[in-house]
Motif scaffolding. Structure first.
Motif, PDB file in Angstrom:
ATOM      1  N   LEU A   1       0.822  -1.202   0.000  1.00  0.00           N
ATOM      2  CA  LEU A   1       0.000   0.000   0.000  1.00  0.00           C
ATOM      3  C   LEU A   1       0.865   1.265   0.000  1.00  0.00           C
ATOM      4  CD1 LEU A   1      -2.989   0.661  -0.080  1.00  0.00           C
ATOM      5  CD2 LEU A   1      -2.994   0.739   2.415  1.00  0.00           C
ATOM      6  N   SER A   2       1.919   1.259   0.797  1.00  0.00           N
ATOM      7  CA  SER A   2       2.828   2.401   0.843  1.00  0.00           C
ATOM      8  C   SER A   2       3.558   2.575  -0.488  1.00  0.00           C
ATOM      9  CB  SER A   2       3.843   2.238   1.974  1.00  0.00           C
ATOM     10  OG  SER A   2       4.761   3.300   1.991  1.00  0.00           O
ATOM     11  N   SER A   3       3.986   1.484  -1.083  1.00  0.00           N
ATOM     12  CA  SER A   3       4.691   1.546  -2.369  1.00  0.00           C
ATOM     13  C   SER A   3       3.812   2.121  -3.463  1.00  0.00           C
ATOM     14  CB  SER A   3       5.178   0.149  -2.774  1.00  0.00           C
ATOM     15  OG  SER A   3       6.111  -0.344  -1.850  1.00  0.00           O
ATOM     16  N   LYS A   4       2.543   1.685  -3.486  1.00  0.00           N
ATOM     17  CA  LYS A   4       1.623   2.177  -4.512  1.00  0.00           C
ATOM     18  C   LYS A   4       1.340   3.672  -4.339  1.00  0.00           C
ATOM     19  CE  LYS A   4      -0.812  -2.139  -5.553  1.00  0.00           C
ATOM     20  NZ  LYS A   4      -2.076  -2.900  -5.418  1.00  0.00           N
ATOM     21  N   LEU A   5       1.147   4.085  -3.092  1.00  0.00           N
ATOM     22  CA  LEU A   5       0.839   5.486  -2.855  1.00  0.00           C
ATOM     23  C   LEU A   5       2.059   6.373  -3.098  1.00  0.00           C
ATOM     24  CD1 LEU A   5      -1.705   7.015  -2.148  1.00  0.00           C
ATOM     25  CD2 LEU A   5      -0.887   7.153   0.200  1.00  0.00           C
ATOM     26  N   THR A   6       3.239   5.872  -2.778  1.00  0.00           N
ATOM     27  CA  THR A   6       4.462   6.609  -3.065  1.00  0.00           C
ATOM     28  C   THR A   6       4.603   6.834  -4.562  1.00  0.00           C
ATOM     29  OG1 THR A   6       5.607   5.788  -1.104  1.00  0.00           O
ATOM     30  CG2 THR A   6       6.988   6.539  -2.923  1.00  0.00           C
ATOM     31  N   LYS A   7       4.293   5.808  -5.348  1.00  0.00           N
ATOM     32  CA  LYS A   7       4.357   5.956  -6.805  1.00  0.00           C
ATOM     33  C   LYS A   7       3.360   6.996  -7.287  1.00  0.00           C
ATOM     34  CE  LYS A   7       4.137   3.534 -11.221  1.00  0.00           C
ATOM     35  NZ  LYS A   7       3.385   4.648 -11.846  1.00  0.00           N
ATOM     36  N   ARG A   8       2.139   6.977  -6.742  1.00  0.00           N
ATOM     37  CA  ARG A   8       1.132   7.954  -7.158  1.00  0.00           C
ATOM     38  C   ARG A   8       1.559   9.373  -6.780  1.00  0.00           C
ATOM     39  NH1 ARG A   8      -4.984   6.234  -6.086  1.00  0.00           N
ATOM     40  NH2 ARG A   8      -5.196   8.111  -7.323  1.00  0.00           N
ATOM     41  N   TYR A   9       2.166   9.511  -5.616  1.00  0.00           N
ATOM     42  CA  TYR A   9       2.658  10.808  -5.161  1.00  0.00           C
ATOM     43  C   TYR A   9       3.739  11.325  -6.109  1.00  0.00           C
ATOM     44  CZ  TYR A   9       4.746  14.259  -1.974  1.00  0.00           C
ATOM     45  OH  TYR A   9       5.242  15.402  -1.404  1.00  0.00           O
ATOM     46  N   GLU A  10       4.686  10.465  -6.454  1.00  0.00           N
ATOM     47  CA  GLU A  10       5.756  10.872  -7.359  1.00  0.00           C
ATOM     48  C   GLU A  10       5.229  11.114  -8.777  1.00  0.00           C
ATOM     49  OE1 GLU A  10       8.662  11.884  -6.636  1.00  0.00           O
ATOM     50  OE2 GLU A  10       8.441  11.401  -4.512  1.00  0.00           O
ATOM     51  N   ASP A  11       4.189  10.372  -9.152  1.00  0.00           N
ATOM     52  CA  ASP A  11       3.554  10.617 -10.450  1.00  0.00           C
ATOM     53  C   ASP A  11       2.956  12.022 -10.507  1.00  0.00           C
ATOM     54  OD1 ASP A  11       4.248   8.154 -11.403  1.00  0.00           O
ATOM     55  OD2 ASP A  11       2.276   7.234 -11.132  1.00  0.00           O
ATOM     56  N   SER A  12       2.410  12.490  -9.368  1.00  0.00           N
ATOM     57  CA  SER A  12       1.842  13.840  -9.334  1.00  0.00           C
ATOM     58  C   SER A  12       2.939  14.895  -9.481  1.00  0.00           C
ATOM     59  CB  SER A  12       1.050  14.064  -8.040  1.00  0.00           C
ATOM     60  OG  SER A  12       1.894  14.093  -6.918  1.00  0.00           O
ATOM     61  N   ARG A  13       4.104  14.614  -8.939  1.00  0.00           N
ATOM     62  CA  ARG A  13       5.251  15.521  -9.122  1.00  0.00           C
ATOM     63  C   ARG A  13       5.655  15.577 -10.603  1.00  0.00           C
ATOM     64  NH1 ARG A  13       8.553  16.552  -4.822  1.00  0.00           N
ATOM     65  NH2 ARG A  13       8.229  14.480  -3.948  1.00  0.00           N
ATOM     66  N   LEU A  14       5.577  14.424 -11.265  1.00  0.00           N
ATOM     67  CA  LEU A  14       5.885  14.366 -12.697  1.00  0.00           C
ATOM     68  C   LEU A  14       4.864  15.159 -13.509  1.00  0.00           C
ATOM     69  CD1 LEU A  14       7.647  13.179 -14.963  1.00  0.00           C
ATOM     70  CD2 LEU A  14       6.152  11.161 -14.934  1.00  0.00           C
ATOM     71  N   VAL A  15       3.592  15.063 -13.130  1.00  0.00           N
ATOM     72  CA  VAL A  15       2.538  15.825 -13.816  1.00  0.00           C
ATOM     73  C   VAL A  15       2.812  17.328 -13.718  1.00  0.00           C
ATOM     74  CG1 VAL A  15       0.090  16.480 -13.708  1.00  0.00           C
ATOM     75  CG2 VAL A  15       0.738  14.077 -13.568  1.00  0.00           C
ATOM     76  N   VAL A  16       3.193  17.787 -12.538  1.00  0.00           N
ATOM     77  CA  VAL A  16       3.491  19.213 -12.337  1.00  0.00           C
ATOM     78  C   VAL A  16       4.710  19.625 -13.161  1.00  0.00           C
ATOM     79  CG1 VAL A  16       4.182  20.969 -10.665  1.00  0.00           C
ATOM     80  CG2 VAL A  16       2.442  19.281 -10.047  1.00  0.00           C
ATOM     81  N   SER A  17       5.724  18.784 -13.194  1.00  0.00           N
ATOM     82  CA  SER A  17       6.928  19.127 -13.961  1.00  0.00           C
ATOM     83  C   SER A  17       6.610  19.247 -15.448  1.00  0.00           C
ATOM     84  CB  SER A  17       8.041  18.105 -13.729  1.00  0.00           C
ATOM     85  OG  SER A  17       7.752  16.858 -14.324  1.00  0.00           O
ATOM     86  N   LYS A  18       5.746  18.379 -15.957  1.00  0.00           N
ATOM     87  CA  LYS A  18       5.352  18.470 -17.367  1.00  0.00           C
ATOM     88  C   LYS A  18       4.479  19.697 -17.611  1.00  0.00           C
ATOM     89  CE  LYS A  18       5.648  13.536 -18.468  1.00  0.00           C
ATOM     90  NZ  LYS A  18       4.899  12.306 -18.825  1.00  0.00           N
ATOM     91  N   PHE A  19       3.649  20.042 -16.625  1.00  0.00           N
ATOM     92  CA  PHE A  19       2.758  21.190 -16.740  1.00  0.00           C
ATOM     93  C   PHE A  19       3.537  22.493 -16.952  1.00  0.00           C
ATOM     94  CE2 PHE A  19       0.353  24.589 -14.461  1.00  0.00           C
ATOM     95  CZ  PHE A  19      -0.705  24.701 -15.359  1.00  0.00           C
ATOM     96  N   ILE A  20       4.699  22.618 -16.289  1.00  0.00           N
ATOM     97  CA  ILE A  20       5.493  23.841 -16.448  1.00  0.00           C
ATOM     98  C   ILE A  20       6.716  23.628 -17.334  1.00  0.00           C
ATOM     99  CG2 ILE A  20       4.698  24.756 -14.229  1.00  0.00           C
ATOM    100  CD1 ILE A  20       7.496  24.081 -13.089  1.00  0.00           C
ATOM    101  N   ASP A  21       6.818  22.433 -17.926  1.00  0.00           N
ATOM    102  CA  ASP A  21       7.924  22.083 -18.821  1.00  0.00           C
ATOM    103  C   ASP A  21       9.274  22.156 -18.103  1.00  0.00           C
ATOM    104  OD1 ASP A  21       8.876  21.145 -21.226  1.00  0.00           O
ATOM    105  OD2 ASP A  21       9.207  23.132 -22.078  1.00  0.00           O
ATOM    106  N   ALA A  22       9.300  21.592 -16.893  1.00  0.00           N
ATOM    107  CA  ALA A  22      10.545  21.536 -16.123  1.00  0.00           C
ATOM    108  C   ALA A  22      11.438  20.422 -16.652  1.00  0.00           C
ATOM    109  CB  ALA A  22      10.236  21.307 -14.647  1.00  0.00           C
ATOM    110  N   PRO A  23      12.750  20.531 -16.458  1.00  0.00           N
ATOM    111  CA  PRO A  23      13.664  19.495 -16.951  1.00  0.00           C
ATOM    112  C   PRO A  23      13.403  18.124 -16.340  1.00  0.00           C
ATOM    113  CG  PRO A  23      14.868  21.467 -16.292  1.00  0.00           C
ATOM    114  CD  PRO A  23      13.464  21.661 -15.842  1.00  0.00           C
ATOM    115  N   SER A  24      13.005  18.098 -15.065  1.00  0.00           N
ATOM    116  CA  SER A  24      12.834  16.827 -14.366  1.00  0.00           C
ATOM    117  C   SER A  24      11.855  17.005 -13.212  1.00  0.00           C
ATOM    118  CB  SER A  24      14.192  16.348 -13.831  1.00  0.00           C
ATOM    119  OG  SER A  24      14.032  15.295 -12.909  1.00  0.00           O
TER     120      SER A  24
END
Length: 201
Positions: free
Chosen positions: A14-37
């Motif tokens: 459960l922790s592993s799955k939620l950690t992945k979803r949390y990091e996926d949200s960080r990826l969504v934000v980075s793409k939203f502002i066109d950040a390098p990573s």
């Protein structure tokens, strides 16, 4: 209700799955502002905390006694108070309110000194709605090698942000102005500063 667990704190399913979803949200934000990573995206409780994080870490790892921070007369108090709290001398760049809030670039240059260690400026003023011309600013200050922090709270809900093109050292905005959850801010930080600055809390 169904997937609550501690993020980055457990190896169970459960922790592993939620950690992945949390990091996926960080990826969504980075793409939203066109950040390098996605690693350049730091979640905070507000844009104000993002500025406080930067001011505190710079105070501990970068600023020296007598250093100065340049802001403008168009700033929200969230981009003024943090610099007072770390006892930095603030110089205010004039803006002509009668001319759509255009900054006085001669005044900007006149206020730069050997003690100027940061330029902290709004991207879009919450007072006038004027948009800061950062291409003009970067052209004016590039020989001084001064890092730039941008308060993007007003800009991001209205305009497409390309952080690679803008190329600031730090950029903050808040989620609630984008119809996102309250109590969430975003701080973009360049790799150089991530590697240089110490822990915030």
């Amino acid at each position: 209700s169904y997937e609550y667990a501690n993020i980055h704190r457990g190896i169970y399913d459960l922790s592993s799955k939620l950690t992945k979803r949390y990091e996926d949200s960080r990826l969504v934000v980075s793409k939203f502002i066109d950040a390098p990573s996605s690693k350049n995206i730091i979640f905070t409780k507000s844009a104000t905390e993002g500025i406080n994080l930067v001011s505190t870490c710079l105070s501990e790892n970068y600023f020296e006694d007598g250093d100065e921070v340049l802001v403008t007369s168009l700033e929200h108090h969230a981009n003024l108070v943090p610099w007072h709290l770390v006892s930095k001398k603030i110089k205010i760049i004039s803006a002509n309110i009668m001319l759509n809030g255009e900054l006085d670039y001669k005044d900007l240059l006149s206020k730069i000194s050997s003690k100027t260690k940061l330029l902290s400026i709004t991207h879009m003023s919450n007072v006038t709605g004027s948009i800061t011309d950062f291409e003009e600013i970067k052209n004016k200050i590039k020989k001084f090698n001064i890092p730039i922090l941008i308060d993007g709270c007003q800009y991001v809900p209205h305009k497409k942000l390309n952080i690679k093109e803008l190329d600031p050292d730090f950029y903050v905005f808040s989620a609630h102005k984008l119809y996102g959850p309250s109590g969430l801010g975003v701080l973009y930080m360049k790799d150089y500063w991530i590697d240089r600055l110490g822990p915030y809390q």
